[in-house]
Design a protein around this motif. Structure first.
Motif, PDB file in Angstrom:
ATOM      1  N   ARG A  66     -11.980  -5.336  -5.635  1.00  0.00           N
ATOM      2  CA  ARG A  66     -10.605  -4.841  -5.757  1.00  0.00           C
ATOM      3  C   ARG A  66     -10.425  -3.612  -4.861  1.00  0.00           C
ATOM      4  O   ARG A  66     -11.280  -2.709  -4.863  1.00  0.00           O
ATOM      5  N   VAL A  67      -9.331  -3.608  -4.118  1.00  0.00           N
ATOM      6  CA  VAL A  67      -9.040  -2.465  -3.258  1.00  0.00           C
ATOM      7  C   VAL A  67      -7.597  -2.039  -3.471  1.00  0.00           C
ATOM      8  O   VAL A  67      -6.740  -2.833  -3.876  1.00  0.00           O
ATOM      9  N   ALA A  68      -7.327  -0.780  -3.208  1.00  0.00           N
ATOM     10  CA  ALA A  68      -5.968  -0.243  -3.320  1.00  0.00           C
ATOM     11  C   ALA A  68      -5.325  -0.227  -1.941  1.00  0.00           C
ATOM     12  O   ALA A  68      -5.987   0.054  -0.929  1.00  0.00           O
ATOM     13  N   TYR A  69      -4.015  -0.534  -1.924  1.00  0.00           N
ATOM     14  CA  TYR A  69      -3.300  -0.476  -0.648  1.00  0.00           C
ATOM     15  C   TYR A  69      -1.818  -0.232  -0.902  1.00  0.00           C
ATOM     16  O   TYR A  69      -1.250  -0.795  -1.846  1.00  0.00           O
ATOM     17  N   PRO A  70      -1.163   0.576  -0.057  1.00  0.00           N
ATOM     18  CA  PRO A  70       0.275   0.880  -0.266  1.00  0.00           C
ATOM     19  C   PRO A  70       1.169  -0.272   0.186  1.00  0.00           C
ATOM     20  O   PRO A  70       1.760  -0.245   1.265  1.00  0.00           O
ATOM     21  N   LEU A  71       1.309  -1.279  -0.650  1.00  0.00           N
ATOM     22  CA  LEU A  71       2.074  -2.473  -0.274  1.00  0.00           C
ATOM     23  C   LEU A  71       3.550  -2.181  -0.057  1.00  0.00           C
ATOM     24  O   LEU A  71       4.206  -2.856   0.739  1.00  0.00           O
ATOM     25  N   ASP A  72       4.090  -1.199  -0.772  1.00  0.00           N
ATOM     26  CA  ASP A  72       5.516  -0.894  -0.595  1.00  0.00           C
ATOM     27  C   ASP A  72       5.814  -0.485   0.849  1.00  0.00           C
ATOM     28  O   ASP A  72       6.822  -0.902   1.436  1.00  0.00           O
ATOM     29  N   GLU A  73       4.931   0.315   1.425  1.00  0.00           N
ATOM     30  CA  GLU A  73       5.137   0.769   2.802  1.00  0.00           C
ATOM     31  C   GLU A  73       5.020  -0.396   3.787  1.00  0.00           C
ATOM     32  O   GLU A  73       5.809  -0.516   4.727  1.00  0.00           O
ATOM     33  N   LEU A  74       4.018  -1.244   3.570  1.00  0.00           N
ATOM     34  CA  LEU A  74       3.844  -2.405   4.451  1.00  0.00           C
ATOM     35  C   LEU A  74       5.062  -3.316   4.388  1.00  0.00           C
ATOM     36  O   LEU A  74       5.585  -3.747   5.419  1.00  0.00           O
ATOM     37  N   ALA A  75       5.525  -3.612   3.170  1.00  0.00           N
ATOM     38  CA  ALA A  75       6.654  -4.531   3.008  1.00  0.00           C
ATOM     39  C   ALA A  75       7.926  -3.962   3.613  1.00  0.00           C
ATOM     40  O   ALA A  75       8.722  -4.695   4.218  1.00  0.00           O
ATOM     41  N   ALA A  76       8.142  -2.650   3.469  1.00  0.00           N
ATOM     42  CA  ALA A  76       9.349  -2.037   4.030  1.00  0.00           C
ATOM     43  C   ALA A  76       9.344  -2.152   5.554  1.00  0.00           C
ATOM     44  O   ALA A  76      10.376  -2.475   6.171  1.00  0.00           O
ATOM     45  N   ALA A  77       8.200  -1.898   6.176  1.00  0.00           N
ATOM     46  CA  ALA A  77       8.111  -2.023   7.634  1.00  0.00           C
ATOM     47  C   ALA A  77       8.316  -3.468   8.064  1.00  0.00           C
ATOM     48  O   ALA A  77       9.013  -3.748   9.051  1.00  0.00           O
TER      49      ALA A  77
ATOM     50  N   ALA B  49      12.634  -8.711  -3.637  1.00  0.00           N
ATOM     51  CA  ALA B  49      11.879  -7.567  -3.150  1.00  0.00           C
ATOM     52  C   ALA B  49      10.428  -7.620  -3.619  1.00  0.00           C
ATOM     53  O   ALA B  49       9.497  -7.342  -2.844  1.00  0.00           O
ATOM     54  N   ALA B  50      10.230  -7.978  -4.889  1.00  0.00           N
ATOM     55  CA  ALA B  50       8.873  -8.072  -5.416  1.00  0.00           C
ATOM     56  C   ALA B  50       8.082  -9.185  -4.734  1.00  0.00           C
ATOM     57  O   ALA B  50       6.875  -9.057  -4.498  1.00  0.00           O
ATOM     58  N   THR B  51       8.778 -10.272  -4.409  1.00  0.00           N
ATOM     59  CA  THR B  51       8.104 -11.399  -3.771  1.00  0.00           C
ATOM     60  C   THR B  51       7.683 -11.060  -2.350  1.00  0.00           C
ATOM     61  O   THR B  51       6.527 -11.308  -1.955  1.00  0.00           O
ATOM     62  N   THR B  52       8.594 -10.492  -1.562  1.00  0.00           N
ATOM     63  CA  THR B  52       8.239 -10.165  -0.182  1.00  0.00           C
ATOM     64  C   THR B  52       7.171  -9.073  -0.135  1.00  0.00           C
ATOM     65  O   THR B  52       6.440  -8.964   0.856  1.00  0.00           O
ATOM     66  N   ARG B  53       7.057  -8.291  -1.187  1.00  0.00           N
ATOM     67  CA  ARG B  53       5.985  -7.291  -1.261  1.00  0.00           C
ATOM     68  C   ARG B  53       4.613  -7.963  -1.172  1.00  0.00           C
ATOM     69  O   ARG B  53       3.660  -7.390  -0.613  1.00  0.00           O
ATOM     70  N   LEU B  54       4.499  -9.179  -1.698  1.00  0.00           N
ATOM     71  CA  LEU B  54       3.237  -9.918  -1.608  1.00  0.00           C
ATOM     72  C   LEU B  54       3.193 -10.832  -0.384  1.00  0.00           C
ATOM     73  O   LEU B  54       2.185 -10.904   0.323  1.00  0.00           O
ATOM     74  N   THR B  55       4.297 -11.536  -0.135  1.00  0.00           N
ATOM     75  CA  THR B  55       4.255 -12.552   0.919  1.00  0.00           C
ATOM     76  C   THR B  55       4.218 -11.954   2.319  1.00  0.00           C
ATOM     77  O   THR B  55       3.784 -12.611   3.266  1.00  0.00           O
ATOM     78  N   SER B  56       4.658 -10.696   2.484  1.00  0.00           N
ATOM     79  CA  SER B  56       4.660 -10.086   3.813  1.00  0.00           C
ATOM     80  C   SER B  56       3.266  -9.725   4.293  1.00  0.00           C
ATOM     81  O   SER B  56       3.073  -9.445   5.483  1.00  0.00           O
TER      82      SER B  56
END
Length: 513
Positions: free
Chosen positions: A352-363, A453-460
């Motif tokens: 398990r690793v941590a990553y700022p998915l919100d920032e990735l998805a917004a970009a 928004a929640a979906t693209t947070r993962l699919t992006s």
């Protein structure tokens, strides 16, 4: 309404009021009187309605289905046959005609203190020349195989963003379709399948310009979700996904920019592969965001998906032996979270690793929007009012993305992709394909925006990595809680599907006690 011929098949006297109730039901159906139609079914969980799409159980589920379908096609009641079971119950078989084709409706009626009510209804709809919920155009086949090959006998539903010789390309937008000439050649992705023995069953519907994840397009009847009736089918590859789920095609040729293969696969219990960016030539494919656009396939089972991927991509089917890694803070809803945790427990050690998915998805969303406007903005400005409010609003927001916005987002996204790949190493990322189960068709717009928004947070993630991603219906019984997704390294498409097949065996085999 014309009076039908009424026949008691066993010669018994038809109970008082039954024929009148049946005729009143037909009139309510013709007038789409939802309240009266609801009243005709027995209350409670014992009411049942079946049709070609499956079974609805319980008065509430039947009533909700009727509210959402937007009326039934006009039909003429020709004959009503009655089998009397007792003074308090009977079976009616109604022969109807709609658009020149006959059909049968079988109902079990019960006498209640409030009059005759339907306990069980089976709608035997006639075979339609074209199911407009799924197909824009279809044939038997629409295009035959070009030569024998590894895909002999397979039928393909082509998403309406690929050029199909002799047909116009519509992109889910009637005004766009109207301005097109018939294509003179097939898109490369179509021709690849024809050259390997597959035939094209037809061109399947899509969301407008493929800029959506819902599977809802107001320009045609609602595309069905046979796994979760009354819920969104997932987009933008809803048409090819539904064609495969309904058994009307063996393979769906689709696109995935931000999840348009993985989302309908997850919602409809299918296997789907988003290929490595650039692995399948996109010549003849309508673009959305070329930096992320990929072609891929949907199938009912992993073996079929593997066969197609191996045939087109030509890679070894040896399963990837890389370790598994997942991300923290996925923000899943139940039952997805519970099913995903259960799957991880069965799969052994998962890093398990941590990553700022919100920032990735917004970009990702900013770059996608900028490219989407470049792809279609000029046409949209020249054809105001051609898009539904939802998609038009998305394009309007895309129009506001400046060159500086795009440049900053692109640099940020490239940085995220580099750091995430360093974190993953050679391991395979395992995620739920979607963070939620499919929302109901009548979900409130604000809630739907939150799901998107929640979906693209993962699919992006796969889009940012330009990497392959495979979805399989492995979360919950028969995939009812959604798809399990593997994101691999660029070029490992076929090995990734083979790895998912191995995981499917692990997850569907009873654990040792």
């Amino acid at each position: 309404m014309r009076e039908p011929e009424v026949v008691a098949l066993d010669g018994d006297t038809i109970p008082d009021g039954l024929v009148e109730a049946a005729l009143s039901y037909e009139r309510a159906l013709a007038e789409d009187d939802v309240a009266l139609l609801d009243a005709f079914f027995v209350d409670g969980p014992a009411a049942v309605r079946t049709d070609a799409d499956g079974v609805l159980t319980g008065h509430g589920a039947i009533a909700r289905f009727r509210r959402l379908r937007g009326g039934a096609p006009a039909r003429l009641l020709l004959r009503l046959e009655v089998v009397v079971l007792s003074p308090e119950s009977a079976v009616t078989i109604a022969t109807t005609s709609a658009s020149g084709r006959s059909a049968a409706l079988t109902q079990v009626w019960r006498r209640t203190p409030d009059g005759w009510r339907i306990a069980v209804a089976h709608v035997g709809a006639p075979a339609s020349a074209l199911d407009e919920r799924v197909w824009r155009v279809a044939g038997a086949p629409l295009l035959p195989a070009a030569s024998p090959g590894a895909l002999d006998g397979m039928t393909v539903a082509v998403k309406d963003v690929f050029a199909v010789a002799g047909q116009r390309l519509g992109g889910g937008v009637p005004a766009f379709l109207a301005g097109r000439d018939p294509e003179t050649a097939n898109a490369t992705a179509v021709q690849q399948l024809l050259d390997r023995g597959a035939s094209v069953r037809g061109v399947a519907v899509t969301d407008e310009f493929a800029y959506s994840l819902t599977g809802v397009n107001p320009h045609h009847p609602p595309t069905p979700n046979v796994l979760h009736r009354g819920h969104l089918p997932g987009g933008s590859s809803s048409g090819p996904a539904a064609a495969v789920a309904l058994g009307e095609a063996m393979v769906g040729l689709a696109t995935d920019t931000a999840g348009s293969i993985r989302v309908p696969a997850s919602y409809q219990g299918l296997w789907g592969l988003r290929t490595t960016h650039g692995a399948v030539d996109t010549s003849g494919m309508l673009p959305l965001a070329p930096s992320f656009d990929t072609a891929g396939w949907l199938a009912r089972d992993g073996e079929t998906l593997l066969r197609v991927a191996e045939s087109v991509l030509g890679a070894s089917t040896t399963a990837s032996a890389a370790g598994l890694v997942t991300l923290e803070d996925l923000r899943l809803t139940d039952p997805v979270a519970a099913a995903f945790d259960a799957a991880l427990d069965r799969l052994g050690p998962v890093r398990r690793v941590a990553y700022p998915l919100d920032e990735l998805a917004a970009a990702f969303r900013t770059v996608q929007a900028a490219e989407a406007w470049r792809s279609h903005g000029a046409w949209i400005l020249a054809h105001p009012g051609s898009l539904s409010a939802d998609v038009a609003g998305r394009f309007a927001a895309a129009q506001l993305v400046t060159a500086d916005d795009e440049s900053a987002a692109r640099a940020a996204l490239d940085g995220h992709a580099l750091r995430l790949r360093e974190l993953l190493g050679d391991d395979v990322l395992v995620l739920p394909s979607t963070p939620t189960t499919p929302p109901p068709l009548d979900i409130a717009p604000a809630s739907l925006d939150a799901v998107r928004a929640a979906t693209t947070r993962l699919t992006s993630i796969a889009g940012a990595l330009r990497a392959p991603a495979v979805s399989a219906p492995l979360l919950g019984p028969r995939g009812a809680a959604g798809g399990l997704c593997l994101v691999g390294s660029r070029g490992d498409d076929v090995q990734l599907v083979a790895r998912m097949l191995d995981l499917a065996t692990e997850l569907t085999t009873e654990p040792r006690s």
